[in-house]
Design a protein around this motif. Structure first.
Motif, PDB file in Angstrom:
ATOM      1  N   ARG A   1       0.844  -1.201   0.000  1.00  0.00           N
ATOM      2  CA  ARG A   1       0.000   0.000   0.000  1.00  0.00           C
ATOM      3  C   ARG A   1       0.873   1.242   0.000  1.00  0.00           C
ATOM      4  NH1 ARG A   1      -3.868  -1.784  -2.363  1.00  0.00           N
ATOM      5  NH2 ARG A   1      -2.361  -3.394  -2.644  1.00  0.00           N
TER       6      ARG A   1
ATOM      7  N   ASN B   1      -0.471   4.261   0.733  1.00  0.00           N
ATOM      8  CA  ASN B   1      -1.000   5.068   1.827  1.00  0.00           C
ATOM      9  C   ASN B   1      -0.660   4.382   3.153  1.00  0.00           C
ATOM     10  OD1 ASN B   1      -2.594   6.347   3.741  1.00  0.00           O
ATOM     11  ND2 ASN B   1      -4.154   6.856   2.235  1.00  0.00           N
TER      12      ASN B   1
ATOM     13  N   HIS C   1      -3.669   2.964   5.218  1.00  0.00           N
ATOM     14  CA  HIS C   1      -4.195   1.703   4.684  1.00  0.00           C
ATOM     15  C   HIS C   1      -3.277   0.546   5.016  1.00  0.00           C
ATOM     16  CE1 HIS C   1      -6.546   4.098   1.420  1.00  0.00           C
ATOM     17  NE2 HIS C   1      -7.068   4.214   2.617  1.00  0.00           N
TER      18      HIS C   1
ATOM     19  N   GLN D   1      -8.060  13.782   1.530  1.00  0.00           N
ATOM     20  CA  GLN D   1      -7.552  12.425   1.681  1.00  0.00           C
ATOM     21  C   GLN D   1      -8.316  11.688   2.788  1.00  0.00           C
ATOM     22  OE1 GLN D   1      -3.407  12.266   2.655  1.00  0.00           O
ATOM     23  NE2 GLN D   1      -3.257  10.084   2.222  1.00  0.00           N
TER      24      GLN D   1
ATOM     25  N   ALA E   1     -11.626  10.623   1.444  1.00  0.00           N
ATOM     26  CA  ALA E   1     -11.464   9.470   0.551  1.00  0.00           C
ATOM     27  C   ALA E   1     -11.248   8.188   1.354  1.00  0.00           C
ATOM     28  CB  ALA E   1     -10.302   9.706  -0.402  1.00  0.00           C
ATOM     29  N   MET E   2     -10.576   8.286   2.504  1.00  0.00           N
ATOM     30  CA  MET E   2     -10.337   7.098   3.329  1.00  0.00           C
ATOM     31  C   MET E   2     -11.617   6.590   3.977  1.00  0.00           C
ATOM     32  SD  MET E   2      -6.698   7.387   5.207  1.00  0.00           S
ATOM     33  CE  MET E   2      -6.299   9.112   5.324  1.00  0.00           C
TER      34      MET E   2
ATOM     35  N   ASP F   1     -14.414   6.342   2.516  1.00  0.00           N
ATOM     36  CA  ASP F   1     -15.234   5.720   1.478  1.00  0.00           C
ATOM     37  C   ASP F   1     -15.274   4.204   1.691  1.00  0.00           C
ATOM     38  OD1 ASP F   1     -16.752   5.432  -0.799  1.00  0.00           O
ATOM     39  OD2 ASP F   1     -14.999   5.389  -2.131  1.00  0.00           O
TER      40      ASP F   1
ATOM     41  N   SER G   1     -15.287   1.844  -0.397  1.00  0.00           N
ATOM     42  CA  SER G   1     -14.390   1.084  -1.273  1.00  0.00           C
ATOM     43  C   SER G   1     -13.008   0.895  -0.655  1.00  0.00           C
ATOM     44  CB  SER G   1     -14.268   1.775  -2.629  1.00  0.00           C
ATOM     45  OG  SER G   1     -13.630   3.028  -2.482  1.00  0.00           O
ATOM     46  N   GLN G   2     -12.645   1.721   0.310  1.00  0.00           N
ATOM     47  CA  GLN G   2     -11.353   1.592   0.976  1.00  0.00           C
ATOM     48  C   GLN G   2     -11.391   0.640   2.171  1.00  0.00           C
ATOM     49  OE1 GLN G   2      -8.590   3.099  -0.201  1.00  0.00           O
ATOM     50  NE2 GLN G   2      -9.838   3.906  -1.850  1.00  0.00           N
ATOM     51  N   TRP G   3     -12.581   0.356   2.702  1.00  0.00           N
ATOM     52  CA  TRP G   3     -12.682  -0.388   3.949  1.00  0.00           C
ATOM     53  C   TRP G   3     -13.299  -1.770   3.816  1.00  0.00           C
ATOM     54  CZ3 TRP G   3     -10.299   1.173   8.191  1.00  0.00           C
ATOM     55  CH2 TRP G   3      -9.885   2.505   8.250  1.00  0.00           C
TER      56      TRP G   3
END
Length: 173
Positions: free
Chosen positions: A25, A27, A30, A86, A89-90, A92, A94-96
């Motif tokens: 990753r 990020n 993440h 940012q 976006a985190m 969202d 789709s990130q989790w």
């Protein structure tokens, strides 16, 4: 293959997969979340191996205290202009979804292990007293060396932080 063996291998696969995801990753937040999932999977593996004390320590110390500290430090150091975007976006879905799914699988396995413990199991649980006697018996040198290494890290971190604070205080005045 029995269900217990299948769940053991599933936990091992989750640990390996989430560790690989943590390493790849870009990020940092993440990567830390995937590392927490990996540490939880390792705790489930400890439960399967008959070491509930080691599993509890894995959860409380590594997945709990240390990783939460890492997450807070990463979030505190993210002071750039685009940090609000940012952070949005985190949050969202789709990130989790992937770390959440892996954690749900591990939780289901842990519930299974704790409810399906049979008395005829060949795996013997290791009690905290046995761990303490081992750590301060034949492994006392390793424990003392680890404590010296941690102390050296603590002194080094203090020295670097103190030097950094003193240098930055001179610039602001």
């Amino acid at each position: 293959m029995t269900l217990t063996l299948f769940l053991f291998y599933l936990s091992a696969a989750i640990a390996l997969g989430s560790t690989a995801l943590a390493l790849t990753r870009a990020n940092a937040a993440h990567a830390l979340i995937f590392l927490i999932v990996s540490l939880l999977a390792i705790a489930v593996l400890f439960f399967f191996l008959g070491a509930p004390f080691a599993a509890a320590l894995e959860i409380v110390i590594y997945a709990g205290a240390i990783m939460v500290l890492f997450v807070f430090v990463v979030m505190m150091l993210n002071l750039s202009e685009g940090s609000r975007e940012q952070e949005r976006a985190m949050l969202d879905f789709s990130q989790w979804w992937l770390p959440g799914l892996l954690t749900a699988i591990l939780l289901a396995e842990l519930v299974y292990v704790l409810t399906a413990i049979d008395s005829e199991s060949t795996v013997r649980a290791v009690m905290p007293k046995e761990v303490g006697l081992s750590l301060f018996g034949p492994y006392v040198l390793g424990v003392e060396l680890a404590s010296m290494l941690l102390l050296a890290g603590l002194v080094g971190a203090y020295h670097l932080g103190h030097h950094f604070l003193r240098r930055n205080r001179g610039r602001s005045e």
